[in-house]
Design an enzyme around this catalytic site. Structure first.
Site, PDB file in Angstrom:
ATOM      1  N   SER A 147       0.844  -1.202   0.000  1.00 14.07           N
ATOM      2  CA  SER A 147       0.000   0.000   0.000  1.00 14.07           C
ATOM      3  C   SER A 147       0.875   1.248   0.000  1.00 14.07           C
ATOM      4  CB  SER A 147      -0.865  -0.014   1.268  1.00 14.07           C
ATOM      5  OG  SER A 147      -1.363   1.266   1.571  1.00 14.07           O
ATOM      6  N   TYR A 160      -3.387   0.018  10.022  1.00 14.60           N
ATOM      7  CA  TYR A 160      -3.220  -0.370   8.618  1.00 14.60           C
ATOM      8  C   TYR A 160      -1.805  -0.051   8.144  1.00 14.60           C
ATOM      9  CZ  TYR A 160      -4.469  -0.544   3.593  1.00 14.60           C
ATOM     10  OH  TYR A 160      -4.532  -0.836   2.254  1.00 14.60           O
TER      11      TYR A 160
HETATM   12  P1  NAP Z   1     -11.832  -4.840  -0.370  1.00 18.30           P
HETATM   13  O1  NAP Z   1     -12.692  -4.299  -1.440  1.00 18.30           O
HETATM   14  O2  NAP Z   1     -12.167  -4.542   1.052  1.00 18.30           O
HETATM   15  O3  NAP Z   1     -11.686  -6.441  -0.547  1.00 18.30           O
HETATM   16  C1  NAP Z   1     -10.914  -7.142   0.401  1.00 18.30           C
HETATM   17  C2  NAP Z   1     -11.316  -8.588   0.267  1.00 18.30           C
HETATM   18  O4  NAP Z   1     -10.647  -9.342   1.289  1.00 18.30           O
HETATM   19  C3  NAP Z   1     -12.829  -8.750   0.508  1.00 18.30           C
HETATM   20  O5  NAP Z   1     -13.346  -9.739  -0.336  1.00 18.30           O
HETATM   21  C4  NAP Z   1     -12.848  -9.199   1.952  1.00 18.30           C
HETATM   22  O6  NAP Z   1     -13.991  -9.912   2.321  1.00 18.30           O
HETATM   23  C5  NAP Z   1     -11.628 -10.105   1.988  1.00 18.30           C
HETATM   24  N1  NAP Z   1     -11.231 -10.404   3.362  1.00 18.30           N
HETATM   25  C6  NAP Z   1     -11.163  -9.539   4.404  1.00 18.30           C
HETATM   26  N2  NAP Z   1     -10.795 -10.197   5.509  1.00 18.30           N
HETATM   27  C7  NAP Z   1     -10.623 -11.496   5.162  1.00 18.30           C
HETATM   28  C8  NAP Z   1     -10.247 -12.681   5.866  1.00 18.30           C
HETATM   29  N3  NAP Z   1      -9.983 -12.651   7.186  1.00 18.30           N
HETATM   30  N4  NAP Z   1     -10.174 -13.849   5.193  1.00 18.30           N
HETATM   31  C9  NAP Z   1     -10.466 -13.897   3.865  1.00 18.30           C
HETATM   32  N5  NAP Z   1     -10.830 -12.814   3.128  1.00 18.30           N
HETATM   33  C10 NAP Z   1     -10.903 -11.635   3.790  1.00 18.30           C
HETATM   34  O7  NAP Z   1     -10.352  -4.355  -0.582  1.00 18.30           O
HETATM   35  P2  NAP Z   1      -9.591  -3.903  -1.903  1.00 18.30           P
HETATM   36  O8  NAP Z   1      -9.685  -2.430  -2.042  1.00 18.30           O
HETATM   37  O9  NAP Z   1      -9.943  -4.795  -3.048  1.00 18.30           O
HETATM   38  O10 NAP Z   1      -8.102  -4.221  -1.402  1.00 18.30           O
HETATM   39  C11 NAP Z   1      -7.528  -5.488  -1.588  1.00 18.30           C
HETATM   40  C12 NAP Z   1      -6.128  -5.380  -1.022  1.00 18.30           C
HETATM   41  O11 NAP Z   1      -5.475  -4.248  -1.601  1.00 18.30           O
HETATM   42  C13 NAP Z   1      -6.110  -5.155   0.484  1.00 18.30           C
HETATM   43  O12 NAP Z   1      -4.999  -5.827   1.041  1.00 18.30           O
HETATM   44  C14 NAP Z   1      -5.917  -3.638   0.598  1.00 18.30           C
HETATM   45  O13 NAP Z   1      -5.298  -3.308   1.834  1.00 18.30           O
HETATM   46  C15 NAP Z   1      -5.015  -3.388  -0.555  1.00 18.30           C
HETATM   47  N6  NAP Z   1      -4.991  -2.022  -1.064  1.00 18.30           N
HETATM   48  C16 NAP Z   1      -6.142  -1.417  -1.476  1.00 18.30           C
HETATM   49  C17 NAP Z   1      -6.051  -0.132  -2.037  1.00 18.30           C
HETATM   50  C18 NAP Z   1      -7.250   0.616  -2.531  1.00 18.30           C
HETATM   51  O14 NAP Z   1      -7.107   1.820  -2.843  1.00 18.30           O
HETATM   52  N7  NAP Z   1      -8.403   0.011  -2.621  1.00 18.30           N
HETATM   53  C19 NAP Z   1      -4.807   0.481  -2.180  1.00 18.30           C
HETATM   54  C20 NAP Z   1      -3.672  -0.179  -1.707  1.00 18.30           C
HETATM   55  C21 NAP Z   1      -3.784  -1.442  -1.170  1.00 18.30           C
HETATM   56  P3  NAP Z   1     -15.151  -9.056   3.064  1.00 18.30           P
HETATM   57  O15 NAP Z   1     -15.925  -8.398   1.987  1.00 18.30           O
HETATM   58  O16 NAP Z   1     -15.944 -10.067   3.852  1.00 18.30           O
HETATM   59  O17 NAP Z   1     -14.464  -8.065   3.999  1.00 18.30           O
HETATM   60  C1  GCO Z   2      -6.854   5.296   3.224  1.00 24.22           C
HETATM   61  C2  GCO Z   2      -7.002   4.353   2.058  1.00 24.22           C
HETATM   62  C3  GCO Z   2      -5.645   3.772   1.721  1.00 24.22           C
HETATM   63  C4  GCO Z   2      -5.789   2.845   0.538  1.00 24.22           C
HETATM   64  C5  GCO Z   2      -4.477   2.292   0.150  1.00 24.22           C
HETATM   65  C6  GCO Z   2      -3.518   3.345  -0.323  1.00 24.22           C
HETATM   66  O1  GCO Z   2      -7.750   5.312   4.079  1.00 24.22           O
HETATM   67  O2  GCO Z   2      -5.852   6.021   3.233  1.00 24.22           O
HETATM   68  O3  GCO Z   2      -7.910   3.324   2.340  1.00 24.22           O
HETATM   69  O4  GCO Z   2      -5.128   3.090   2.805  1.00 24.22           O
HETATM   70  O5  GCO Z   2      -6.617   1.783   0.855  1.00 24.22           O
HETATM   71  O6  GCO Z   2      -3.927   1.456   1.097  1.00 24.22           O
HETATM   72  O7  GCO Z   2      -2.426   2.683  -0.929  1.00 24.22           O
END
Ligand code: NAP
Ligand code: GCO
Length: 264
Positions: A147, A160
């Protein structure tokens, strides 16, 4: 030897955790486009069914499993099921993650622990479960979804950021400890992407929306398709000498001081 097959994932089995939707789903789709067989898990059957339908709609015959990635016994059973249903896991993407946006002085220790459990302990648990087979086969790819918070802090995301910072170092340590087994462990560090996790930050009235646009040279939120190419690269033999690296896919945020407020 680099050739047109270097990005080919045919015959490879990929496990993408938490991949019913969002970033995990997009990454799995990208890996499938290059021939990988997809296994994914999510926290409950409803989500897994939703994911299976979504993969089918994309013409992908994925295998879906209910598994909480923080549960070591369940993860062991998940890996064994995938090995028996498909084959040993060649590519692991530790994608499942949660966030709790709470000012640190108001966050309970239990809330902090919950985030660390999913975002840092679980990648350890799942990686540990797949490593023995990868070591035996002298081959494997582990991709940890890091992230911006692996590098930067911000208000309300202490747990986080601690988890994602730790995940960057876990990535480097798996690289260090298992590189000799021809196992590459790298991270992908998405910037700010349009997924359910960031939906609360993207409402029109939320100031964060404008802030991110001003901080991103690309002047837009990421779309999950932006992550597919980097994931295929790190999952393929094209990256066999890339190890311990976090590839930031952030539209340039980390390189940019941000638009001059007068111009915004
Ligand atoms: P999301 O929409 O919240 O999806 C996360 C997925 O992980 C959901 O299907 C969730 O299920 C599942 N999950 C959560 N806890 C779990 C557990 N204990 N066991 C199995 N599955 C579980 O998140 P996303 O935005 O796609 O992000 C995916 C990854 O990218 C995460 O690691 C996040 O930190 C990272 N990330 C996201 C962003 C962003 O801007 N979106 C940026 C950087 C990094 P539920 O629906 O039941 O919670
Ligand atoms: C926040 C956002 C970020 C993104 C991502 C950025 O609240 O700042 O959720 O944490 O999810 O991780 O890379």
């Amino acid at each position: 030897m680099f050739n047109e097959k270097s990005f080919d994932l045919s015959g490879k089995v990929a496990l993408v955790t938490g991949a019913s939707y969002g970033i995990g789903f997009a990454i799995a789709k990208g890996l499938a486009t290059y021939g990988a067989k997809i296994a994914f898990n999510d926290i409950n059957q409803e989500l897994v069914d939703k994911g299976l339908a979504a993969y089918k709609e994309e013409g992908i015959e994925a295998k879906g499993y209910v598994c909480d990635v923080t549960d070591e016994k369940a993860v062991g059973e998940l890996v064994a099921s995938i090995e028996s249903d498909l084959a040993p896991i060649d590519i692991l993407v530790n994608n499942a993650g949660i966030i709790k946006r709470i000012p640190m002085h108001e966050m309970t220790a239990d809330e902090f622990r919950q985030v660390i459990d999913v975002d840092l302990n679980a990648p350890f648990i799942v990686s540990k479960a797949v490593l023995p087979s990868m070591m035996k086969r002298n081959s494997g790819k582990i991709i940890n979804i890091c992230s911006m918070m692996s590098e930067l802090g911000r208000e309300t995301v202490s747990a986080y950021a601690a988890a994602k910072g730790g995940l960057k170092m876990l990535t480097r340590n798996i690289c260090s400890e298992y590189g000799a087994y021809n196992i590459q462990c790298n991270g992908i560090g998405p910037g700010y992407f349009e997924t359910p996790q960031t939906a609360p930050l993207r409402t029109p009235e939320h100031p964060f929306n404008k802030f991110i646009i001003s901080k991103t040279p690309a002047a837009r939120w990421g779309k999950t398709d932006d992550l597919m190419g980097p994931a295929v690269f790190l999952a393929s033999s094209a990256s066999d000498f890339v190890n311990g690296h976090v590839l930031y896919v952030d539209g340039g945020i980390l390189a940019y001081i941000g638009k001059n407020p007068i111009e915004v």
